[in-house]
Enzyme design. Structure first.
Site: not given
Length: 492
Positions: A77, A155, A179
Site C-alpha cells: 500500500k 482506503s 480500511s
C-alpha cells in the site's frame, strides 16, 4: 495447473521449497498480470527491477537460509515508506517524495524473503471508503455489475483489487476505521486488522495515530496467518508497539472450534440493513454452530455512538498529523508570486496539495480541537471511546471468545454513485468496523457469500486483544463452512 499468479502464498511457498517453481517465474507471472490490468488502476508505482533482483536473490538463497516468505511476490500500500520508491500516500502534496528509509513492516517482509512488485493505490492519506480520493484516480474492483465499474472499497482499495485480481499473492493494508476489512469484504478477499500495537506503525504515513494499524490482505485465511507473522513484532522505533511474543499463527489453524462461544451483538442489526446482509449474518451463525461453536446474543450498548466518536477523534488526530505537510519539510511546494510571504506559501501549498476529503477532515479536526470546543467534542469523544472499549471488555469477560457481525452494510457500489451525496452517507460504510479500531481489537473479514447480483459479501469476526491466533482459527472454520471460491470474471 493453476497459473502461478493465481496461487496462494501457502501453495507457492510449498512448491518453491520443493524446487518445482522458481521465484523468478512467479514474479514474472505477477508482473505480466499487473501490466495487463491497467484498467483496475491498482498498482500506481511499479518496481519490476527491484522485484526481479529480489526474486533472483530468493532463488539463489540456500535452503537453510530461506525465511517464511522467500520468493513470494507482494504488493505494498502506498502508505508504507519504501526506500528509494515513491511513497505518496496517494496525495499530490507528497509528489516526488522518495524516502531514504524503509518502514518497519516492509523491512520485516523483505527480511523474510518477500518480493516487492510495487506500490498500491489507496484513498488519499487513507481517508475514504471507496478509493475515490486518490491523486492517482480511482482504483477499480475486479468484480462488476453489468458494465458498471465498482468500488473496491477504501482506503486499501488498490490492495484489495490487486489480491482479488491475482496481480500479487498478497498485499499490505492499513486499517484506521475499517480500511482493510471493508475492501476485503467488497472484493471477496480476506483482510485482517491486528490488535493495536501488534504491528509497528513506524514508517507508515500517519492518519490517526491511536487508530492506525497495518495488516495483511490475502486470498485466504491461511495466507493471512503467514503474512501476519512476518509483519508483526515489537519495534522500539514505535512507542505504541507492544512487547508481545509473535506466535506461529499458521500453527493455530486447526479448524477445531468446539467449545468456543461466539457473540452476536444486537446493536449491529441497524435500521435499513439489507435483507441479504441480515440473511448472511444468520447463515454465519449457523456455520459456526455447525462447526461446534456456541452462539449467544450479546449487547454492546454504546455502539450507536461509535461513528460520531470516530469522526471526531480521527479528524482531530489527522489535523495534528497533517500539519507537517507545509511545503517546507516534505513534498511539493506551491508556486509563489513576488511578495508572497510564508503564510501565503503554507496556504497555497496545502490548498493545492490536499484533496477535498482531506481538507474536510482537517477542518473538522481543527474545529473540534479549537479553544471552546475541545471539551464539548474531542474530550467527550474520548470518554465515549472508553465506554465502547468497556462494552467489549465486559462481553469478553463474560466468556465470549469472539464476536460475529457483518463487515459492510452492502456489497460494492458503483464508482461515482455517491459523488454528490452527503459525506455522511459514505461514512456509514464504516458502521460495522469502526468500533474495532476505537477499542484497539483484532478483526478479520472473511468472504462468506454473494448478493443477488453475484457480488461478494463478507462476515467479520472480532477477537480478544492479542489473540489473533484464536481469531484466525475461528475465521478458518468459518471460511471452511462458507466454501467461498467465486472469482470475478476477467474483463480488464
Amino acid at each position: 495447473m493453476t497459473k502461478l499468479n493465481e496461487m496462494t502464498i501457502a501453495g507457492a511457498r510449498d512448491l518453491l521449497a520443493k524446487g518445482e517453481i522458481t521465484s523468478v517465474a512467479l514474479t514474472e507471472a505477477c508482473l505480466s498480470a499487473i501490466d495487463g490490468a491497467g484498467a483496475l488502476n491498482a498498482f500506481v508505482h511499479k518496481t519490476p527491477e527491484i522485484a526481479m533482483q529480489q526474486a533472483e536473490a530468493a532463488d539463489a538463497r540456500p535452503a537453510e537460509e530461506r525465511a517464511s516468505l522467500n520468493g513470494i511476490p507482494l504488493g505494498v500500500k502506498d502508505l508504507f515508506c519504501t526506500k528509494g520508491v515513491p511513497s505518496q500516500a496517494a496525495s499530490r502534496i507528497l509528489e516526488g517524495f522518495k524516502p531514504e528509509y524503509e518502514s518497519t513492516v516492509t523491512s520485516k517482509l523483505w527480511g523474510a524473503g518477500a518480493v516487492m512488485l510495487g506500490k498500491l493505490n489507496m484513498d488519499e492519506f487513507a481517508m475514504g471508503s471507496s478509493n475515490e480520493t486518490s491523486v492517482y484516480g480511482d482504483a477499480v474492483n475486479p468484480w462488476r455489475d453489468g458494465d458498471s465499474n465498482l468500488t473496491p472499497g477504501g482506503s486499501s482499495g488498490g490492495s484489495a483489487s490487486a489480491v482479488a485480481a491475482d496481480l500479487c499473492l498478497g498485499a499490505t493494508g492499513t486499517d484506521t476505521g475499517g480500511s482493510i476489512r471493508q475492501p476485503a469484504a467488497l472484493t471477496g478477499t480476506v483482510g485482517l486488522k491486528p490488535t493495536y500495537g501488534r504491528c509497528s506503525r513506524w514508517g507508515i504515513v500517519a492518519f490517526a495515530s491511536s487508530l492506525d494499524q497495518a495488516g495483511p490482505m490475502t486470498k485466504d485465511v491461511r495466507d493471512a496467518a503467514i503474512l501476519l507473522r512476518a509483519m508483526a513484532g515489537h519495534d522500539p522505533l514505535d512507542s505504541t508497539s507492544i512487547e508481545s511474543a509473535v506466535p506461529d499463527f499458521e500453527a493455530a489453524l486447526t479448524g477445531d472450534i468446539k467449545g468456543k462461544t461466539i457473540g452476536l451483538p444486537k446493536e449491529y442489526r441497524v435500521d435499513g440493513m439489507p435483507a441479504e446482509i441480515d440473511a448472511l449474518w444468520a447463515q454465519g451463525r449457523e456455520m459456526l454452530q455447525d462447526a461446534g461453536a456456541k452462539v449467544v446474543d450479546v449487547s454492546l450498548p454504546h455502539t450507536k455512538y461509535a461513528l460520531p466518536t470516530y469522526y471526531v477523534i480521527a479528524p482531530a488526530e489527522a489535523s495534528s498529523n497533517l500539519a507537517r505537510y507545509d511545503g517546507v519539510r516534505f513534498g511539493r511546494r506551491a508556486g509563489l508570486n513576488q511578495g508572497d510571504g510564508i503564510t501565503d506559501m503554507y496556504e497555497k501549498t496545502r490548498a493545492e496539495g490536499f484533496g477535498d476529503e482531506v481538507k474536510r477532515r482537517i477542518m473538522v479536526g481543527t474545529y473540534v480541537l479549537s479553544a471552546g470546543f475541545y471539551d464539548a467534542y474531542y474530550n467527550r469523544a474520548r470518554k465515549v471511546r472508553t465506554l465502547i472499549k468497556r462494552d467489549f471488555d465486559e462481553v469478553f469477560a463474560g466468556g465470549v471468545d469472539a464476536i460475529l457481525t457483518p463487515t459492510t452494510p452492502s456489497a460494492a457500489f458503483p464508482l461515482g454513485s455517491m459523488a454528490d451525496a452527503d459525506p455522511v452517507q459514505m461514512y456509514l460504510n464504516d458502521v460495522f468496523t469502526v468500533t474495532v479500531n476505537l477499542a484497539g481489537l483484532p478483526g478479520i473479514s472473511v468472504p462468506a457469500g454473494q448478493d443477488a447480483k453475484g457480488l461478494p459479501l463478507g462476515l467479520q469476526l472480532i477477537g480478544r486483544p492479542f489473540e489473533e491466533g484464536d481469531l484466525l482459527n475461528l475465521a478458518y472454520a468459518l471460511e471452511d463452512r462458507a466454501g467461498f471460491v467465486a472469482k470475478p470474471p476477467r474483463w480488464w
